[in-house]
Enzyme design. Structure first.
Site, PDB file in Angstrom:
ATOM      1  N   CYS A   1       0.976  -1.190  -0.198  1.00 54.19           N
ATOM      2  CA  CYS A   1      -0.019   0.263   0.066  1.00 54.19           C
ATOM      3  C   CYS A   1       0.738   0.996  -0.001  1.00 54.19           C
ATOM      4  O   CYS A   1       1.798   1.552   0.544  1.00 54.19           O
ATOM      5  CB  CYS A   1      -1.113   0.007   0.869  1.00 54.19           C
ATOM      6  SG  CYS A   1      -0.369   0.285   2.591  1.00 54.19           S
ATOM      7  N   GLU A   2       0.322   2.286  -0.614  1.00 50.01           N
ATOM      8  CA  GLU A   2       1.028   3.721  -0.899  1.00 50.01           C
ATOM      9  C   GLU A   2       1.514   4.571   0.172  1.00 50.01           C
ATOM     10  O   GLU A   2       1.650   5.183   0.475  1.00 50.01           O
ATOM     11  CB  GLU A   2       0.597   3.999  -1.830  1.00 50.01           C
ATOM     12  CG  GLU A   2      -0.250   4.885  -2.447  1.00 50.01           C
ATOM     13  CD  GLU A   2      -0.789   5.627  -3.928  1.00 50.01           C
ATOM     14  OE1 GLU A   2      -0.077   4.448  -4.983  1.00 50.01           O
ATOM     15  OE2 GLU A   2      -1.622   6.505  -4.058  1.00 50.01           O
ATOM     16  N   HIS A   3       0.091   4.182   0.744  1.00 55.55           N
ATOM     17  CA  HIS A   3       0.818   5.117   2.054  1.00 55.55           C
ATOM     18  C   HIS A   3       0.725   4.645   3.475  1.00 55.55           C
ATOM     19  O   HIS A   3       1.583   5.180   4.174  1.00 55.55           O
ATOM     20  CB  HIS A   3      -1.291   4.932   2.791  1.00 55.55           C
ATOM     21  CG  HIS A   3      -2.131   5.612   1.472  1.00 55.55           C
ATOM     22  ND1 HIS A   3      -3.800   5.075   1.730  1.00 55.55           N
ATOM     23  CD2 HIS A   3      -2.648   6.436   1.063  1.00 55.55           C
ATOM     24  CE1 HIS A   3      -4.130   5.520   0.515  1.00 55.55           C
ATOM     25  NE2 HIS A   3      -3.070   6.789   0.494  1.00 55.55           N
ATOM     26  N   HIS A   4       0.951   3.400   3.648  1.00 56.93           N
ATOM     27  CA  HIS A   4       1.904   2.783   4.509  1.00 56.93           C
ATOM     28  C   HIS A   4       3.217   1.532   4.066  1.00 56.93           C
ATOM     29  O   HIS A   4       3.927   1.449   5.085  1.00 56.93           O
ATOM     30  CB  HIS A   4       1.319   1.962   5.553  1.00 56.93           C
ATOM     31  CG  HIS A   4      -0.464   2.813   7.002  1.00 56.93           C
ATOM     32  ND1 HIS A   4      -0.859   2.729   5.333  1.00 56.93           N
ATOM     33  CD2 HIS A   4       0.144   4.068   7.181  1.00 56.93           C
ATOM     34  CE1 HIS A   4      -2.049   3.301   5.812  1.00 56.93           C
ATOM     35  NE2 HIS A   4      -1.267   4.264   7.345  1.00 56.93           N
TER      36      HIS A   4
ATOM     37  N   GLN B   1      -5.885  -0.204  -3.549  1.00 51.19           N
ATOM     38  CA  GLN B   1      -6.638  -1.474  -4.147  1.00 51.19           C
ATOM     39  C   GLN B   1      -7.449  -1.251  -5.686  1.00 51.19           C
ATOM     40  O   GLN B   1      -7.185  -1.270  -6.569  1.00 51.19           O
ATOM     41  CB  GLN B   1      -7.073  -2.268  -3.434  1.00 51.19           C
ATOM     42  CG  GLN B   1      -7.341  -3.837  -3.497  1.00 51.19           C
ATOM     43  CD  GLN B   1      -8.974  -4.679  -2.360  1.00 51.19           C
ATOM     44  OE1 GLN B   1      -7.668  -4.005  -1.379  1.00 51.19           O
ATOM     45  NE2 GLN B   1      -9.524  -5.303  -2.863  1.00 51.19           N
TER      46      GLN B   1
ATOM     47  N   HIS C   1      -4.699  -5.960   3.762  1.00 54.90           N
ATOM     48  CA  HIS C   1      -4.136  -5.288   4.164  1.00 54.90           C
ATOM     49  C   HIS C   1      -3.545  -5.075   5.286  1.00 54.90           C
ATOM     50  O   HIS C   1      -3.991  -5.540   6.776  1.00 54.90           O
ATOM     51  CB  HIS C   1      -5.343  -3.420   3.711  1.00 54.90           C
ATOM     52  CG  HIS C   1      -5.509  -3.338   2.723  1.00 54.90           C
ATOM     53  ND1 HIS C   1      -4.720  -2.618   1.578  1.00 54.90           N
ATOM     54  CD2 HIS C   1      -6.604  -4.214   2.060  1.00 54.90           C
ATOM     55  CE1 HIS C   1      -5.489  -2.545   0.894  1.00 54.90           C
ATOM     56  NE2 HIS C   1      -6.667  -3.383   1.105  1.00 54.90           N
TER      57      HIS C   1
ATOM     58  N   CYS D   1      -1.961  -2.781   6.439  1.00 54.07           N
ATOM     59  CA  CYS D   1      -2.013  -1.905   7.801  1.00 54.07           C
ATOM     60  C   CYS D   1      -3.459  -1.189   8.500  1.00 54.07           C
ATOM     61  O   CYS D   1      -3.215  -1.143   9.764  1.00 54.07           O
ATOM     62  CB  CYS D   1      -1.638  -0.572   6.739  1.00 54.07           C
ATOM     63  SG  CYS D   1      -3.286  -0.168   5.731  1.00 54.07           S
TER      64      CYS D   1
HETATM   65 ZN   LIG Z   1      -2.415   1.405   4.079  1.00 57.13          ZN
END
Ligand SMILES: [Zn+2]
Length: 186
Positions: free
Chosen positions: A75-78, A116, A144, A146
């Site tokens: 995931c590009e956020h975490h 996603q 996920h 995260c």
């Molecule tokens: Zn994430």
């Protein structure tokens, strides 16, 4: 001076309060950099290179489905993994794509930093672009890390995303047939 990827990982270890010179961590920056580069190798691939001419003339105009394609992404956020399965279907109009190519296209987009929803869309658009299909459907079910390992710690929640193009969007019957075949409807 810009740092190399291993040097950045060394700084991360320091930032976490670790001692990067202790024995167990000596090779960690190198290994972590290598692992991350592998997990992101999709940036070095292209649709053309993966398809590589594996498009075959066919007068089959029935739905082609590839189910349960294993999927590993970040995931590009975490920068934490999300792991699951992709189901892909398309309705050919004169050209069919080699089966392994569908899995490889999924992999190419998954091996990049993603969310996603975008991953699902990119796979659908790529199949559409390559095959000029009458319709494309992509469903992804993933867990996920995260969500599971931090924050809300929801261990069992699976995220589902889908993109329906062409006939899968316009025809209820076609969409239902696909969802039934992947076991997603009663
Ligand atoms: Zn994430």
């Amino acid at each position: 001076m810009t740092l190399s990827l291993p040097q950045h990982y060394r700084e991360i270890l320091v930032g976490l309060g670790e001692n990067p010179d202790r024995e167990g961590l000596l090779d960690t920056p190198q290994r972590a950099a290598k692992a991350m580069q592998y997990l992101c190798h999709g940036y070095e691939q292209s649709i053309e290179e993966i398809v590589n001419g594996a498009l075959f003339a066919s007068d089959n105009d029935e739905m082609v489905i590839v189910k349960d394609i294993e999927l590993y992404s970040l995931c590009e956020h975490h920068l934490l993994p999300f792991i699951g399965k992709a189901h892909v279907a398309y309705i050919p109009t004169g050209k069919v794509l080699g089966l392994s190519k569908i899995a490889r296209l999924v992999d190419m987009f998954a091996r990049r930093l993603q969310i996603q929803e975008n991953l699902t869309r990119q796979i659908a658009d790529a199949i559409q672009e390559v095959t000029n299909a009458a319709g494309v459907a992509v469903v992804i079910e993933a867990k996920h890390m995260c969500m599971m390992m931090r924050g809300v710690e929801k261990q069992n929640s699976t995220m589902n995303t889908s993109v329906m193009l062409g006939a899968f969007r316009e025809s209820n019957t076609t969409r239902m047939e696909f969802l039934q075949l992947i076991g997603r409807s009663k």
